[in-house]
Design an enzyme around this catalytic site. Structure first.
Site, PDB file in Angstrom:
ATOM      1  N   CYS A   1       0.733  -1.199   0.013  1.00 10.53           N
ATOM      2  CA  CYS A   1      -0.008   0.061   0.054  1.00 10.53           C
ATOM      3  C   CYS A   1       0.811   1.344   0.148  1.00 10.53           C
ATOM      4  O   CYS A   1       1.934   1.207   0.623  1.00 10.53           O
ATOM      5  CB  CYS A   1      -0.963   0.077   1.297  1.00 10.53           C
ATOM      6  SG  CYS A   1      -1.659  -1.512   1.613  1.00 10.53           S
TER       7      CYS A   1
ATOM      8  N   ARG B   1       4.570   0.874  -6.200  1.00 12.29           N
ATOM      9  CA  ARG B   1       4.721  -0.053  -5.180  1.00 12.29           C
ATOM     10  C   ARG B   1       3.791  -1.385  -5.287  1.00 12.29           C
ATOM     11  O   ARG B   1       4.051  -2.302  -4.430  1.00 12.29           O
ATOM     12  CB  ARG B   1       4.139   0.596  -3.720  1.00 12.29           C
ATOM     13  CG  ARG B   1       5.186   1.731  -3.282  1.00 12.29           C
ATOM     14  CD  ARG B   1       4.628   2.599  -2.305  1.00 12.29           C
ATOM     15  NE  ARG B   1       4.531   2.026  -1.046  1.00 12.29           N
ATOM     16  CZ  ARG B   1       5.431   1.897  -0.102  1.00 12.29           C
ATOM     17  NH1 ARG B   1       6.632   2.252  -0.289  1.00 12.29           N
ATOM     18  NH2 ARG B   1       5.215   1.181   1.198  1.00 12.29           N
TER      19      ARG B   1
ATOM     20  N   TRP C   1      -3.002  -2.353  -1.299  1.00  8.13           N
ATOM     21  CA  TRP C   1      -2.594  -3.908  -1.863  1.00  8.13           C
ATOM     22  C   TRP C   1      -3.233  -4.688  -0.913  1.00  8.13           C
ATOM     23  O   TRP C   1      -2.956  -4.928   0.207  1.00  8.13           O
ATOM     24  CB  TRP C   1      -1.083  -4.082  -1.897  1.00  8.13           C
ATOM     25  CG  TRP C   1      -0.432  -5.182  -2.493  1.00  8.13           C
ATOM     26  CD1 TRP C   1      -0.001  -5.368  -3.939  1.00  8.13           C
ATOM     27  CD2 TRP C   1      -0.113  -6.459  -2.064  1.00  8.13           C
ATOM     28  NE1 TRP C   1       0.218  -6.823  -4.003  1.00  8.13           N
ATOM     29  CE2 TRP C   1       0.336  -7.463  -2.765  1.00  8.13           C
ATOM     30  CE3 TRP C   1      -0.301  -6.893  -0.457  1.00  8.13           C
ATOM     31  CZ2 TRP C   1       0.859  -8.790  -2.410  1.00  8.13           C
ATOM     32  CZ3 TRP C   1       0.146  -8.219  -0.264  1.00  8.13           C
ATOM     33  CH2 TRP C   1       0.676  -8.909  -1.281  1.00  8.13           C
TER      34      TRP C   1
ATOM     35  N   ASN D   1      -1.364   1.228   5.952  1.00 10.73           N
ATOM     36  CA  ASN D   1      -0.495   0.398   5.184  1.00 10.73           C
ATOM     37  C   ASN D   1      -0.069  -0.661   6.148  1.00 10.73           C
ATOM     38  O   ASN D   1       0.544  -0.300   7.345  1.00 10.73           O
ATOM     39  CB  ASN D   1       0.737   0.948   4.601  1.00 10.73           C
ATOM     40  CG  ASN D   1       1.925   0.269   3.938  1.00 10.73           C
ATOM     41  OD1 ASN D   1       1.361  -1.120   3.811  1.00 10.73           O
ATOM     42  ND2 ASN D   1       2.869   0.555   3.840  1.00 10.73           N
ATOM     43  N   GLY D   2      -0.338  -2.163   6.164  1.00 15.72           N
ATOM     44  CA  GLY D   2       0.205  -2.933   6.954  1.00 15.72           C
ATOM     45  C   GLY D   2      -1.082  -4.051   7.286  1.00 15.72           C
ATOM     46  O   GLY D   2      -2.047  -4.204   6.691  1.00 15.72           O
TER      47      GLY D   2
ATOM     48  N   GLU E   1      17.815 -15.683 -11.582  1.00 16.61           N
ATOM     49  CA  GLU E   1      17.454 -14.374 -11.770  1.00 16.61           C
ATOM     50  C   GLU E   1      16.501 -13.945 -13.298  1.00 16.61           C
ATOM     51  O   GLU E   1      15.426 -13.227 -13.247  1.00 16.61           O
ATOM     52  CB  GLU E   1      18.428 -13.249 -11.572  1.00 16.61           C
ATOM     53  CG  GLU E   1      17.970 -11.910 -11.867  1.00 16.61           C
ATOM     54  CD  GLU E   1      17.206 -11.383 -10.990  1.00 16.61           C
ATOM     55  OE1 GLU E   1      16.540 -11.986 -10.064  1.00 16.61           O
ATOM     56  OE2 GLU E   1      16.760  -9.943 -11.186  1.00 16.61           O
TER      57      GLU E   1
ATOM     58  N   LYS F   1      12.801 -12.723 -13.665  1.00 10.98           N
ATOM     59  CA  LYS F   1      12.403 -11.613 -14.356  1.00 10.98           C
ATOM     60  C   LYS F   1      11.322 -12.047 -15.297  1.00 10.98           C
ATOM     61  O   LYS F   1      10.100 -11.127 -15.574  1.00 10.98           O
ATOM     62  CB  LYS F   1      13.412 -11.053 -15.257  1.00 10.98           C
ATOM     63  CG  LYS F   1      14.861 -10.465 -14.558  1.00 10.98           C
ATOM     64  CD  LYS F   1      14.041  -9.064 -13.698  1.00 10.98           C
ATOM     65  CE  LYS F   1      13.415  -9.229 -12.310  1.00 10.98           C
ATOM     66  NZ  LYS F   1      14.330  -9.242 -11.536  1.00 10.98           N
TER      67      LYS F   1
ATOM     68  N   GLU G   1       7.737 -12.923 -13.638  1.00 12.16           N
ATOM     69  CA  GLU G   1       7.068 -11.753 -12.854  1.00 12.16           C
ATOM     70  C   GLU G   1       6.348 -10.594 -13.720  1.00 12.16           C
ATOM     71  O   GLU G   1       5.554 -10.295 -13.519  1.00 12.16           O
ATOM     72  CB  GLU G   1       7.796 -11.160 -11.608  1.00 12.16           C
ATOM     73  CG  GLU G   1       9.249 -10.358 -12.042  1.00 12.16           C
ATOM     74  CD  GLU G   1       9.892  -9.956 -10.562  1.00 12.16           C
ATOM     75  OE1 GLU G   1       9.255  -9.605  -9.899  1.00 12.16           O
ATOM     76  OE2 GLU G   1      11.218  -9.570 -10.964  1.00 12.16           O
TER      77      GLU G   1
ATOM     78  N   HIS H   1      19.228 -34.306 -14.342  1.00 11.70           N
ATOM     79  CA  HIS H   1      18.616 -35.126 -13.020  1.00 11.70           C
ATOM     80  C   HIS H   1      17.146 -34.889 -13.223  1.00 11.70           C
ATOM     81  O   HIS H   1      16.403 -35.138 -12.138  1.00 11.70           O
ATOM     82  CB  HIS H   1      19.209 -34.678 -11.849  1.00 11.70           C
ATOM     83  CG  HIS H   1      20.721 -35.254 -11.787  1.00 11.70           C
ATOM     84  ND1 HIS H   1      21.038 -36.323 -11.700  1.00 11.70           N
ATOM     85  CD2 HIS H   1      21.852 -34.471 -11.989  1.00 11.70           C
ATOM     86  CE1 HIS H   1      22.501 -36.349 -11.583  1.00 11.70           C
ATOM     87  NE2 HIS H   1      22.764 -35.266 -12.040  1.00 11.70           N
TER      88      HIS H   1
ATOM     89  N   LYS I   1       6.396  -3.655  -4.839  1.00 15.89           N
ATOM     90  CA  LYS I   1       7.719  -3.229  -4.853  1.00 15.89           C
ATOM     91  C   LYS I   1       8.562  -3.620  -3.780  1.00 15.89           C
ATOM     92  O   LYS I   1       9.633  -4.146  -3.660  1.00 15.89           O
ATOM     93  CB  LYS I   1       7.867  -1.768  -5.360  1.00 15.89           C
ATOM     94  CG  LYS I   1       9.248  -1.260  -5.557  1.00 15.89           C
ATOM     95  CD  LYS I   1      10.081  -2.167  -6.605  1.00 15.89           C
ATOM     96  CE  LYS I   1      11.784  -1.589  -6.882  1.00 15.89           C
ATOM     97  NZ  LYS I   1      12.127  -2.710  -7.582  1.00 15.89           N
TER      98      LYS I   1
HETATM   99  O1  M6R Z   1      13.401  -4.650  -1.515  1.00 14.45           O
HETATM  100  P1  M6R Z   1      14.134  -5.876  -1.565  1.00 14.45           P
HETATM  101  O2  M6R Z   1      15.231  -6.363  -2.209  1.00 14.45           O
HETATM  102  O3  M6R Z   1      14.202  -6.510  -0.058  1.00 14.45           O
HETATM  103  O4  M6R Z   1      13.068  -6.950  -2.177  1.00 14.45           O
HETATM  104  C1  M6R Z   1      12.972  -8.566  -2.509  1.00 14.45           C
HETATM  105  C2  M6R Z   1      11.872  -8.930  -3.129  1.00 14.45           C
HETATM  106  O5  M6R Z   1      10.807  -8.663  -2.814  1.00 14.45           O
HETATM  107  C3  M6R Z   1      12.488  -8.255  -4.838  1.00 14.45           C
HETATM  108  O6  M6R Z   1      13.793  -8.565  -5.055  1.00 14.45           O
HETATM  109  C4  M6R Z   1      11.415  -9.003  -5.365  1.00 14.45           C
HETATM  110  O7  M6R Z   1      11.623 -10.405  -5.878  1.00 14.45           O
HETATM  111  C5  M6R Z   1      11.427  -8.366  -7.008  1.00 14.45           C
HETATM  112  N1  M6R Z   1      10.194  -8.133  -7.743  1.00 14.45           N
HETATM  113  C6  M6R Z   1      12.278  -8.883  -8.065  1.00 14.45           C
HETATM  114  O8  M6R Z   1      12.290  -8.311  -9.078  1.00 14.45           O
END
Ligand code: M6R
Length: 615
Positions: free
Chosen positions: A2, A27, A75, A101-102, A488, A492, A495, A511, A610
């Site tokens: 949020c 966010r 959110w 937020n929370g 990674e 990417k 997501e 395997h 975010k």
């Molecule tokens: O802000 P942070 O680096 O702690 O966030 C960790 C993950 O939430 C963040 O890397 C998330 O996986 C991203 N969406 C990756 O692109």
């Protein structure tokens, strides 16, 4: 997660709040709303959907007049995303309004009590419980809003950043925080409230970041009064001068923040080692390391805690630290570590990595490690963030604001910082020869221009994206330093394009995942010259004989993989330990172009936030 925005002062609040909500879109959210005090009453409009949907609806529904207001992007945690569950929420009397937020963990028991007392609830949210609890305290104890917020929050278990105002006291806003960020911008006779400083940087460079368990009563034309929620003691506020500027948080001509951030990497990496990598003197200077050198030199092992992309950077660091500094490393998902009763010994050093510095699981892992006596070092991007403050020492990545939800420049700058640390420790421990050390420094300094070169593959990567955009599955393979890069790359793609993708160590393919390979399966294989090149080429042969479609990430001038692969994307040559900084670039571009071609929301992918400030 949020986003919160608020304003009290002499200007019209609506345009400030609306623009602020747009700035906080990164966010991640599913609904939005604004409440304004029009001089007489509180006018509220909210909706499921985007801030643009809210703008259209609000301007038809209510007057936009007023110099006091709060706005929210939600959110969903408690209750599905819909108009009713969106924030702000009124109290039953309609006098109070809140954004939050929370998560209020004990909302159910609090709600039952309030129901017994005749309160009614329109939404499924924990937030509506909180605002009615505040109202109930005000009524029962006959006290003012500030005190009532304090009393109510002392009954709450959970995390929050809140802003509340009372239509009968339209000259103040009350805010509080525990576990979710909250910044107060201090202008001339005006105040701004936001989850981060981006909504108010064009109005003021002065900000106060509330600490956990603090609340503030912000009075129009007056000062901000900050107190501890628990014991009501006064807090002397620390005013910070903001370092970010407007340009950094705008798209600057790019279609998406993600693309801008991918292309910013040469500059971001340079900023990361600026003033730290002193090539003429062949030294690395990092205050956080120098001041705590003994702790690092005595470390029996390093435990890295992080989530998501930051966890992948931690995996790359495992190779670097073990290889160069000969310190054993364990890399842990913060979310698992925090609940595992881990064995932490006196001479363990914990490194927490986080772009946002607000990730709830990483923060909890840090607190756990500290409670067991560990020394905790933070690698964060956001200056003044909760993790930066909670750790014993640390190093910022200096990547600049990262707005795209998919992390890009945060990853490469985290690796850069961790490489600098590993090299500094290797030198201090004598586990690296001086010629090897110098060679690393020289190669590291060349990385920004090599990233620039790697970015030149953009147009070609786009043609590959067009070929594979409609497939349902992708496989990413890498070995050694490039195994985490495969993970990674897969993350990417998942997501932002919602295509299923898996990252795997290349040799592990036989395997299990090899069973998936047929002529419909694209496999991205990182096969740079340094490292286990021949072994990876054998893996490519195995894929080829099963008719898989091979996209090779290779070192410039490589011909062997070219003969086997369907496509090859070249990156400049460098040391194996630095290769993740280059091989990750085409993978970022590939996921970006596929997502754009599939017309996905690249910067704000569905369901993602975010900074993940809840468990
Ligand atoms: O802000 P942070 O680096 O702690 O966030 C960790 C993950 O939430 C963040 O890397 C998330 O996986 C991203 N969406 C990756 O692109």
């Amino acid at each position: 997660m949020c986003g919160i925005v608020g304003y009290i002062g002499h200007r019209e609040a609506y345009p400030i709040i609306l623009k602020g909500l747009k700035r906080l879109e990164y966010r991640g959210y599913d609904s939005a709303g604004i409440a304004l005090y029009d001089g007489n009453d509180i006018k509220l409009s909210k909706t499921k959907g985007k801030v643009a949907d809210l703008e259209e609806r609000l301007e038809k529904e209510i007057s936009t007049k007023g110099s006091l207001g709060i706005g929210h992007t939600r959110w969903a945690t408690h209750g599905v995303p819909n108009d009713v569950n969106s924030h702000p929420h009124f109290s039953n009397s309609g006098n109070l309004v809140i954004i939050h937020n929370g998560i209020i963990e004990n909302y159910d028991s609090l709600k039952k009590e309030l129901l017994k007392r005749g309160y009614i609830f329109n939404s499924d949210t924990d937030t509506e419980v909180l605002i009615n609890l505040i109202e109930d305290v005000m009524k029962q104890d006959g006290i003012k809003l500030g005190k009532a917020v304090q009393v109510a929050l002392n009954q709450v278990v959970g995390a929050y950043a809140i802003a509340v105002f009372d239509k009968n006291k339209p000259n103040e806003i009350v805010v509080a925080r525990l576990g979710s960020p909250l910044a107060i911008g201090i202008g001339d006779d005006e105040f701004f409230i936001a989850s981060d400083a981006s909504p108010f940087i064009e109005y003021t460079k002065n900000a106060i970041y509330l600490e956990d368990e603090e609340m503030a009563i912000i009075r129009r034309d007056k000062e901000v009064n900050i107190r501890k929620i628990k014991d009501d003691s006064l807090v002397d506020p620390y005013m910070q001068e903001l370092q970010i500027n407007l340009e950094q948080i705008e798209k600057g001509g790019y279609d998406h923040f993600m693309l801008k951030e991918i292309f910013e990497q040469p500059r971001a990496i340079l900023d990361t080692f600026r003033g730290r990598l002193l090539i003429d003197k062949a030294i690395i200077k990092m205050a956080g390391i120098e001041d705590n050198m003994k702790k690092f030199l005595n470390a029996d092992r390093i435990i890295i805690v992080a989530c998501g992309t930051s966890w992948h950077a931690g995996l790359v660091a495992e190779y670097i630290f073990e290889d160069l500094a000969r310190i054993p490393v364990e890399v842990e998902y913060a979310s698992e570590f925090r609940y595992r009763n881990p064995v932490i010994k006196e001479n363990d050093v914990v490194i927490a990595i986080s772009q946002s510095g607000e990730t709830a699981d990483t923060l909890a892992a840090i607190k756990l490690a500290k409670s067991k006596g560990a020394f905790v070092f933070g690698v964060c991007n956001v200056v003044g963030s909760s993790i930066a403050r909670e750790t014993d020492a640390g190093a910022y990545t200096h990547a600049g604001p990262e707005i795209g939800v998919a992390s890009t420049k945060a990853f490469t700058t985290q690796i850069t910082v961790l490489t600098l640390i590993a090299l500094r420790l290797a030198r201090a421990k004598g586990t690296i020869s001086s010629s090897d050390y110098r060679h690393h420094l020289i190669e590291l300094e060349l990385i920004p221009e090599k990233v620039e070169k790697a970015l030149k593959s953009d147009a070609y990567v786009k043609t590959i994206a067009a070929i594979y955009k409609d497939v349902k599955n992708f496989l990413y393979l890498g070995r050694g330093y490039n195994f985490p890069v495969a993970l990674e790359g897969a993350l990417k793609l998942k997501e932002i394009s919602y295509i299923h993708a898996e990252g795997y160590p290349a040799a592990e393919m036989k395997h299990g995942p090899i069973a998936l390979i047929d002529e419909n399966m694209p496999i991205v294989v990182i096969a740079t010259k340094k490292g286990h090149y021949e072994k990876v080429v054998s893996n490519i042969q195995e894929i080829k004989s099963r008719k898989g479609k091979i996209i090779g990430i290779v070192t410039e001038g490589d011909y062997s993989v070219r003969e086997l692969a369907d496509h090859v994307i070249e990156v400049p040559d460098t040391l194996e330990s630095l290769s993740p900084l280059l091989t990750t670039i085409p993978l970022q571009l590939l996921s970006y172009h596929i997502a754009v071609m599939l017309e996905k929301n690249v910067d704000q992918p569905r369901n993602l936030a975010k900074s993940v400030t809840v468990e």
